[in-house]
Motif scaffolding. Structure first.
Motif, short mmCIF file in Angstrom:
data_model
loop_
_atom_site.label_atom_id
_atom_site.label_comp_id
_atom_site.label_asym_id
_atom_site.label_seq_id
_atom_site.Cartn_x
_atom_site.Cartn_y
_atom_site.Cartn_z
N ASP A 74 46.74 43.25 53.12
CA ASP A 74 46.70 42.50 51.89
C ASP A 74 46.29 43.15 50.39
N HIS A 75 45.28 44.17 50.51
CA HIS A 75 44.95 44.73 49.34
C HIS A 75 46.29 45.88 48.65
N GLY A 76 46.87 46.35 49.49
CA GLY A 76 48.17 47.09 49.18
C GLY A 76 49.16 46.28 48.78
N LYS A 77 49.54 45.13 49.09
CA LYS A 77 50.32 44.31 48.56
C LYS A 77 49.99 43.73 47.14
N ALA A 78 48.74 43.29 46.98
CA ALA A 78 48.21 42.93 45.63
C ALA A 78 48.23 43.92 44.67
N LYS A 129 32.01 39.30 47.97
CA LYS A 129 31.27 38.34 47.44
C LYS A 129 31.49 38.68 45.50
N HIS A 130 31.48 39.91 45.35
CA HIS A 130 31.60 40.35 44.01
C HIS A 130 33.02 40.03 43.32
N ASP A 131 33.86 40.50 44.42
CA ASP A 131 35.51 40.18 43.95
C ASP A 131 35.85 38.82 43.80
N VAL A 132 35.19 37.97 44.60
CA VAL A 132 35.50 36.59 44.51
C VAL A 132 34.92 35.91 43.24
N ASP A 133 33.62 36.49 42.81
CA ASP A 133 32.98 36.12 41.58
C ASP A 133 33.87 36.70 40.43
N ASP A 134 34.42 37.77 40.47
CA ASP A 134 35.08 38.38 39.34
C ASP A 134 36.51 37.52 39.28
N PHE A 135 37.10 37.34 40.35
CA PHE A 135 38.48 36.58 40.12
C PHE A 135 38.26 35.20 39.79
N ARG A 136 37.39 34.58 40.32
CA ARG A 136 36.99 33.24 39.80
C ARG A 136 36.79 33.24 38.13
N LYS A 137 35.97 34.04 37.73
CA LYS A 137 35.62 34.05 36.30
C LYS A 137 37.07 34.36 35.46
N ALA A 138 37.75 35.27 36.16
CA ALA A 138 39.11 35.65 35.58
C ALA A 138 40.08 34.60 35.47
N THR A 139 40.02 33.72 36.44
CA THR A 139 40.74 32.43 36.50
C THR A 139 40.77 31.47 35.33
N GLN A 140 39.38 31.58 34.84
CA GLN A 140 38.69 30.81 33.81
C GLN A 140 38.92 31.35 32.19
N LYS A 141 38.63 32.78 32.20
CA LYS A 141 38.51 33.47 31.06
C LYS A 141 39.79 34.49 30.77
N VAL A 142 40.60 34.65 31.61
CA VAL A 142 41.91 35.86 31.13
C VAL A 142 42.77 34.97 30.51
N LYS A 143 43.28 35.54 29.13
CA LYS A 143 44.04 34.85 28.33
C LYS A 143 45.50 34.94 28.40
N ASP A 144 45.95 36.13 29.17
CA ASP A 144 47.46 36.31 29.62
C ASP A 144 47.69 35.31 30.62
N LYS A 148 46.40 35.66 34.55
CA LYS A 148 45.54 34.78 35.22
C LYS A 148 46.40 34.14 36.42
N ALA A 149 47.82 34.03 36.30
CA ALA A 149 48.58 33.41 37.59
C ALA A 149 48.25 34.54 38.84
N TRP A 150 48.32 35.83 38.54
CA TRP A 150 48.00 36.72 39.59
C TRP A 150 46.47 36.78 40.05
N ALA A 151 45.73 36.63 39.15
CA ALA A 151 44.31 36.31 39.81
C ALA A 151 44.04 34.91 40.45
N GLU A 152 44.77 33.74 40.19
CA GLU A 152 44.74 32.61 40.72
C GLU A 152 45.50 32.65 42.07
N LYS A 153 46.64 33.50 42.29
CA LYS A 153 47.34 33.62 43.39
C LYS A 153 46.41 34.67 44.44
N THR A 154 45.62 35.48 43.77
CA THR A 154 44.84 36.64 44.75
C THR A 154 43.64 35.96 45.22
#
Length: 177
Positions: A74-78, A129-144, A148-154
């Motif tokens: 999974d992480h290799g693909k991401a 836990k840390h990753d999920v928190d970072d990615f949730r924040k990214a789906t809200q705060k990332v501008k590009d 953002k779509a990659w973060a939402e997909k992952t």
């Protein structure tokens, strides 16, 4: 003489403006926080793959070995998707792990076979836990939008990893903080 100075000044101004325009074009307007997210995700993803490979070879519990295999897949693909995205955005990804990630790999590499499963699963819960928190924040705060779509997909994949890590940590008796 004045004409020569004026021409040199005009050429200098032209060169300076061209260089500035090229710098902005190369950056493609990616916000600093977006770049930071990409680089942090890349380092974390590399660590997950490396630890997953370690778990495949060192874990005693077959479920822990399988979890490690899933991390590699999974992480290799991401990581590959992120690498492509970073190239499109002119972001240079790290080629080696951040110090904290290298420390985690080294610590688990030194763990005895008897304690590896517990330590690995404990670290996987904490890290995801840390990753999920970072990615949730990214789906809200990332501008590009593409980042953002990659973060939402992952994010859903990371949430599945967290759930599986928590269940497996309980099975092997890992201490989860």
């Amino acid at each position: 003489m004045k004409k020569r100075v004026s021409i040199i000044l005009l050429i200098s101004l032209f060169v300076l403006s061209t260089v500035t325009m090229l710098a902005f074009a190369a950056d493609k307007g990616l916000a600093g926080k977006d770049k930071d997210f990409i680089k942090k995700a890349a380092s974390g993803g590399m660590m997950e793959v490396e630890l997953g490979q370690l778990a495949e070879s060192k874990a005693q519990n077959p479920e822990v070995k399988n979890f490690g295999k899933r991390m590699v897949t999974d992480h290799g693909k991401a990581n590959e998707e992120l690498k492509t995205l970073a190239q499109q955005k002119n972001v240079t990804l790290p080629t080696k792990l951040e110090r904290k990630h290298r420390s985690m790999v080294d610590k688990l590499n030194k763990a005895s076979a008897a304690e590896f499963d517990k330590k690995y699963m404990s670290d996987m819960v904490k890290d995801h836990k840390h990753d999920v928190d970072d990615f949730r924040k990214a789906t809200q705060k990332v501008k590009d939008p593409e980042v953002k779509a990659w973060a939402e997909k992952t994010l859903p994949v990371l949430e599945q990893h967290l759930q599986q890590a928590q269940e497996l940590a309980a099975k092997v008796g890992a201490k989860v903080k």
